[in-house]
Write an enzyme that holds these catalytic residues in place. Sequence first.
Site, PDB file in Angstrom:
ATOM      1  N   HIS A  65      31.103  14.105   1.566  1.00 17.82           N
ATOM      2  CA  HIS A  65      30.606  15.414   1.162  1.00 17.82           C
ATOM      3  C   HIS A  65      29.150  15.263   0.723  1.00 17.82           C
ATOM      4  O   HIS A  65      28.762  14.241   0.140  1.00 17.82           O
ATOM      5  CB  HIS A  65      31.455  16.002   0.037  1.00 17.82           C
ATOM      6  CG  HIS A  65      32.725  16.644   0.531  1.00 17.82           C
ATOM      7  ND1 HIS A  65      33.853  16.750  -0.237  1.00 17.82           N
ATOM      8  CD2 HIS A  65      33.028  17.208   1.736  1.00 17.82           C
ATOM      9  CE1 HIS A  65      34.808  17.363   0.447  1.00 17.82           C
ATOM     10  NE2 HIS A  65      34.329  17.649   1.653  1.00 17.82           N
ATOM     11  N   ASP A  67      27.092  16.235  -1.605  1.00 13.94           N
ATOM     12  CA  ASP A  67      26.609  15.906  -2.946  1.00 13.94           C
ATOM     13  C   ASP A  67      26.792  14.429  -3.285  1.00 13.94           C
ATOM     14  O   ASP A  67      26.314  13.967  -4.318  1.00 13.94           O
ATOM     15  CB  ASP A  67      27.291  16.784  -3.999  1.00 13.94           C
ATOM     16  CG  ASP A  67      28.804  16.794  -3.919  1.00 13.94           C
ATOM     17  OD1 ASP A  67      29.346  16.813  -2.802  1.00 13.94           O
ATOM     18  OD2 ASP A  67      29.458  16.778  -4.983  1.00 13.94           O
ATOM     19  N   HIS A  68      27.461  13.688  -2.407  1.00 19.83           N
ATOM     20  CA  HIS A  68      27.683  12.265  -2.630  1.00 19.83           C
ATOM     21  C   HIS A  68      26.933  11.377  -1.637  1.00 19.83           C
ATOM     22  O   HIS A  68      27.032  10.150  -1.739  1.00 19.83           O
ATOM     23  CB  HIS A  68      29.178  11.950  -2.560  1.00 19.83           C
ATOM     24  CG  HIS A  68      29.976  12.638  -3.625  1.00 19.83           C
ATOM     25  ND1 HIS A  68      30.382  12.023  -4.793  1.00 19.83           N
ATOM     26  CD2 HIS A  68      30.424  13.917  -3.708  1.00 19.83           C
ATOM     27  CE1 HIS A  68      31.042  12.885  -5.539  1.00 19.83           C
ATOM     28  NE2 HIS A  68      31.086  14.049  -4.907  1.00 19.83           N
ATOM     29  N   HIS A 143      41.688  13.503  -1.892  1.00 23.27           N
ATOM     30  CA  HIS A 143      40.716  14.583  -1.888  1.00 23.27           C
ATOM     31  C   HIS A 143      40.902  15.374  -0.597  1.00 23.27           C
ATOM     32  O   HIS A 143      41.785  15.091   0.210  1.00 23.27           O
ATOM     33  CB  HIS A 143      39.309  13.987  -2.013  1.00 23.27           C
ATOM     34  CG  HIS A 143      38.227  14.994  -2.260  1.00 23.27           C
ATOM     35  ND1 HIS A 143      38.362  16.035  -3.155  1.00 23.27           N
ATOM     36  CD2 HIS A 143      36.981  15.113  -1.724  1.00 23.27           C
ATOM     37  CE1 HIS A 143      37.250  16.746  -3.169  1.00 23.27           C
ATOM     38  NE2 HIS A 143      36.400  16.215  -2.295  1.00 23.27           N
ATOM     39  N   ASP A 211      35.628  12.231  -6.445  1.00 26.02           N
ATOM     40  CA  ASP A 211      36.444  13.379  -6.072  1.00 26.02           C
ATOM     41  C   ASP A 211      37.881  13.018  -5.701  1.00 26.02           C
ATOM     42  O   ASP A 211      38.147  12.369  -4.686  1.00 26.02           O
ATOM     43  CB  ASP A 211      35.774  14.106  -4.906  1.00 26.02           C
ATOM     44  CG  ASP A 211      34.413  14.659  -5.277  1.00 26.02           C
ATOM     45  OD1 ASP A 211      33.845  14.204  -6.275  1.00 26.02           O
ATOM     46  OD2 ASP A 211      33.918  15.538  -4.557  1.00 26.02           O
TER      47      ASP A 211
END
Length: 317
Positions: A65, A67-68, A143, A211
Site C-alpha cells: 500500500h 503509505d508504506h 490485512h 497493517d
Amino acid sequence: MSSRELVVLGTSSAVPTKSRNHNGYLLRWDGFGVLFDPGEGTQRQMVRAGVSAHDVNAICLTHFHGDHCLGVPGVVQRIARDRVAHPVSAVFPRSGTEYWRRLRHATLFNDTQVIAERPVAGDVQEVAADGAPFTLTARRLCHSVESYGYRIEEPGGITMLPDRLAAYGIAGPLVGRLQREGRVTAPGGRTVTLEECGVPRPGQKVAFVMDTRLCDAIKPLADGADLLVIESTFLDADAGPAEEYGHLTARQAGRIAADAGVRRLVLTHFSERYGAEDEPRFAEEAAAAYAGDIVTARDLVRVPVPSRHRPGSAARP
C-alpha cells in the site's frame, strides 16, 4: 558504545497530514540501519532527522500500500546518488515483486548495484540481511493485501563479572581468550569456565507490526520484545472499521503488548480522521490493558531501545 534507537520519520496512515508524514521508521542498531516502510516523503524526513542514505543497510516493506512504500524511489535514488558502497538488503513480500520493481526503477537515474532483493513468502521466513548483527524473521499478518511483520533478535551472550574474574586471577588477554574459547587455565592452574565468570545476557528484541487485524502471527513477533512498534490506526470506538479494513485499535495494541510481555510500546500509523485533541486517547486506551512504557509516536522523535536491565512485569491483570 552501542546505540540502539528508533528514528521515527512518519506516523500517518493512508493520508499524510500537516503534522504527520507517511510512514517511515529507521531502526539504528550499533551502526546497522533498518529502514521500515518508507512512505512518500521519507527522503526529506531523513534529512530533517539528520540521517543519511549511508545509515541504511536494509529496507523492509511490510506490504505494497502506498503509505508504506511510495518513498522507495527517492530512497533508492539517494543511495545511488550518495554512492553508498555497502550492501543494502531489500526485503518485501514476494507476491508484490512487480510493485517493488516498478518502485525501484520508477524514473531514470544512475543506478546502483548495492541493493540485493530478499523477497519473503509463506507464513514465516528467516531473512538473510547482509551484515546484520541479528536475525530478521518475517511472519505473514492479516490485512486486505499480503502483509508481513518483522522481528529482530540478537543472540544471547554472557556478561562478565569483574569480581569473579579477579577471584580467579583472570586478567588482560586471558579475559578475551575466556570469552572466545569458553574456558582458560587460571594462573593457579585451575580450569575456569565462562559460566563461572559471568551471567547470561539475553539478546535484545524489536518487533515491527504494521497493517493487520488481530491474528495468530502477532504473538510470536512481539513475544518478549524490548521494543514493539505497532499500528494503532483507530480508537476503540471505531473497532468496526478497524476490523473491516484490516487494522488494529490502540486498545488492541495495548493488549498485545501486555500479553507478549513487551517492555516499551510505540503506537503509530494514525488515521487522519483524528485531530490533535484525540492524540492522548491513544495512549489512554492502550494503558487500559498495558502498564508499561507507552510512546505515542510523532514525526522526527527518537525512541531508545530499552537497556538489557529488565524491571518487573508490565502487564496489568
